[in-house]
Design an enzyme around this catalytic site. Structure first.
Site, PDB file in Angstrom:
ATOM      1  N   LYS A  16     -35.712  69.953  93.248  1.00 43.99           N
ATOM      2  CA  LYS A  16     -36.729  71.013  93.177  1.00 43.99           C
ATOM      3  C   LYS A  16     -37.990  70.505  92.467  1.00 43.99           C
ATOM      4  CE  LYS A  16     -33.893  74.874  93.948  1.00 43.99           C
ATOM      5  NZ  LYS A  16     -33.448  74.271  95.196  1.00 43.99           N
ATOM      6  N   LYS A  66     -30.876  57.800  84.761  1.00 43.68           N
ATOM      7  CA  LYS A  66     -31.466  58.088  83.447  1.00 43.68           C
ATOM      8  C   LYS A  66     -31.238  56.959  82.423  1.00 43.68           C
ATOM      9  CE  LYS A  66     -31.581  63.097  83.844  1.00 43.68           C
ATOM     10  NZ  LYS A  66     -31.264  64.397  83.257  1.00 43.68           N
ATOM     11  N   ALA A 129     -19.123  66.975  76.423  1.00 44.91           N
ATOM     12  CA  ALA A 129     -19.595  65.923  75.516  1.00 44.91           C
ATOM     13  C   ALA A 129     -20.081  64.710  76.300  1.00 44.91           C
ATOM     14  CB  ALA A 129     -18.468  65.538  74.554  1.00 44.91           C
ATOM     15  N   GLY A 131     -23.219  62.940  79.047  1.00 41.94           N
ATOM     16  CA  GLY A 131     -24.639  62.594  78.940  1.00 41.94           C
ATOM     17  C   GLY A 131     -25.543  63.817  78.851  1.00 41.94           C
ATOM     18  N   ALA A 132     -25.196  64.864  79.587  1.00 39.93           N
ATOM     19  CA  ALA A 132     -26.048  66.065  79.605  1.00 39.93           C
ATOM     20  C   ALA A 132     -26.115  66.694  78.208  1.00 39.93           C
ATOM     21  CB  ALA A 132     -25.513  67.061  80.623  1.00 39.93           C
TER      22      ALA A 132
HETATM   23  P1  ATR Z   1     -23.019  64.632  82.617  1.00 40.71           P
HETATM   24  O1  ATR Z   1     -24.082  63.572  82.753  1.00 40.71           O
HETATM   25  O2  ATR Z   1     -23.168  65.786  83.572  1.00 40.71           O
HETATM   26  O3  ATR Z   1     -22.858  65.089  81.217  1.00 40.71           O
HETATM   27  P2  ATR Z   1     -20.602  63.176  82.241  1.00 40.71           P
HETATM   28  O4  ATR Z   1     -21.227  62.301  81.231  1.00 40.71           O
HETATM   29  O5  ATR Z   1     -19.665  62.587  83.263  1.00 40.71           O
HETATM   30  O6  ATR Z   1     -21.687  63.934  83.104  1.00 40.71           O
HETATM   31  O7  ATR Z   1     -19.847  64.373  81.467  1.00 40.71           O
HETATM   32  C1  ATR Z   1     -19.188  65.403  82.145  1.00 40.71           C
HETATM   33  C2  ATR Z   1     -18.673  66.400  81.113  1.00 40.71           C
HETATM   34  O8  ATR Z   1     -18.035  67.489  81.803  1.00 40.71           O
HETATM   35  C3  ATR Z   1     -17.619  65.828  80.179  1.00 40.71           C
HETATM   36  O9  ATR Z   1     -17.702  66.500  78.941  1.00 40.71           O
HETATM   37  C4  ATR Z   1     -16.317  66.192  80.917  1.00 40.71           C
HETATM   38  O10 ATR Z   1     -15.163  66.242  80.094  1.00 40.71           O
HETATM   39  P3  ATR Z   1     -14.388  64.851  79.717  1.00 40.71           P
HETATM   40  O11 ATR Z   1     -15.235  64.164  78.692  1.00 40.71           O
HETATM   41  O12 ATR Z   1     -13.073  65.301  79.197  1.00 40.71           O
HETATM   42  O13 ATR Z   1     -14.299  64.088  81.004  1.00 40.71           O
HETATM   43  C5  ATR Z   1     -16.659  67.576  81.399  1.00 40.71           C
HETATM   44  N1  ATR Z   1     -15.861  68.050  82.532  1.00 40.71           N
HETATM   45  C6  ATR Z   1     -15.961  67.669  83.821  1.00 40.71           C
HETATM   46  N2  ATR Z   1     -15.084  68.359  84.594  1.00 40.71           N
HETATM   47  C7  ATR Z   1     -14.421  69.215  83.773  1.00 40.71           C
HETATM   48  C8  ATR Z   1     -13.409  70.207  83.964  1.00 40.71           C
HETATM   49  N3  ATR Z   1     -12.898  70.453  85.164  1.00 40.71           N
HETATM   50  N4  ATR Z   1     -12.972  70.905  82.886  1.00 40.71           N
HETATM   51  C9  ATR Z   1     -13.505  70.655  81.665  1.00 40.71           C
HETATM   52  N5  ATR Z   1     -14.458  69.734  81.410  1.00 40.71           N
HETATM   53  C10 ATR Z   1     -14.912  69.025  82.453  1.00 40.71           C
END
Ligand code: ATR
Length: 275
Positions: A16, A66, A129, A131-132
């Site tokens: 967007k 990023k 926890a 990257g976001a």
């Molecule tokens: P992003 O850049 O979007 O933050 P990321 O660094 O891969 O992507 O982090 C994804 C986050 O979503 C993590 O906190 C992940 O939990 P884990 O550290 O245990 O992997 C969380 N996450 C993804 N799918 C999930 C789910 N189905 N239930 C709970 N937490 C989830």
């Protein structure tokens, strides 16, 4: 020669950013171009070099580049350094490319200016926890909440994040089940669970009738997290469309020195999303 801007990502077709940046340029009468560019994986540096050599003045960076942008920048702002990720690159008049991260400011601005929710003195729960979440923590801490708890499926990652920010704020790290018995004023969903239609397993009773729930993701329908909030009688809910617009507005300000109005742009994007 006209100044060029772009967003780099892969995939990028549904971004967007061109819509909102073009709206900002029109609104503030800035003459510029803004395009979405799909960059091949492992080709970020080449693409960025080419862009800046062809009158490129600034870039937005989205998934999965990023960290590449973080490494590419000659200089980093303190908040980008802390975030470990860059979503905005700007070419300075001395030829140096500076990396910044406007995600956290975008989130804080949407929450405090558009939604009129308070962060100062409030008990905050952040889910996730990755990257976001790392990207938004510093601007959040600067708003002086009373407590911040980070809950994550993998508790060790929440602990690491809490530790990385321990010099500026005492964050508590825990698993989802350890949230039982506590309640929060503001809950932010920063997990990517919504993307796959999933919801972190949250205990009952962590919300009150005054709790606010914010999902950093946005979609046409309510996200699973916001549906959960509604089912738990939470009245104040928002998805992350406003965050997207506000982070873009902050990038625009960095590039052009002019602060665009964001509310009308959010409304236009919302309307387009629901059609
Ligand atoms: P992003 O850049 O979007 O933050 P990321 O660094 O891969 O992507 O982090 C994804 C986050 O979503 C993590 O906190 C992940 O939990 P884990 O550290 O245990 O992997 C969380 N996450 C993804 N799918 C999930 C789910 N189905 N239930 C709970 N937490 C989830």
């Amino acid at each position: 020669m006209i100044d060029n801007y772009a967003v780099f990502g892969n995939p990028i077709a549904h971004s967007k950013s061109p819509t909102l940046q073009t709206a900002f340029a029109e609104q503030t009468q800035q003459e510029l171009t803004y395009k979405a560019q799909c960059v091949e994986l492992n080709h970020f540096e080449t693409a960025a070099n080419k862009f800046f050599a062809n009158n490129g003045k600034g870039l937005n960076i989205t998934v999965p580049f990023k960290e590449d942008a973080f490494n590419y920048a000659k200089k980093l702002t303190p908040r980008a350094k802390r975030a470990g990720a860059v979503n905005t690159l700007v070419l300075q008049s001395n030829g140096e490319v500076v990396g910044d991260n406007t995600d956290g400011v975008g989130l804080v601005t949407d929450i405090t200016s558009h939604l009129n929710w308070k962060i100062k003195g409030k008990r905050i729960l952040i889910l996730g926890a990755g990257g976001a979440v790392r990207g938004i923590l510093e601007p959040f801490i600067q708003e002086s909440p009373s407590t911040i708890v980070i809950a994550n499926r993998t508790k060790e990652k929440a602990e690491k994040l809490a530790n990385d920010f321990s010099d500026i704020f005492p964050i508590t790290a825990c698993s989802f089940s350890e949230l039982a018995g506590q309640s929060f004023d503001l809950i932010i969903n920063g997990t990517s669970a919504s993307l796959s239609g999933k919801l972190p397993p949250l205990p009952i009773g962590i919300t009150t009738e005054n709790t606010c729930c914010y999902d950093m993701m946005y979609s046409k329908q309510l996200t699973p997290f916001l549906l959960w909030a509604e089912e738990n009688s939470v009245k104040n809910i928002s998805d992350g469309l406003g965050m997207l617009v506000c982070q873009g507005a902050e990038s625009f300000f960095i590039w052009r020195g002019v602060r665009p109005e964001t509310k009308a742009v959010i409304d236009t994007l919302r309307e387009a999303l629901s059609n």
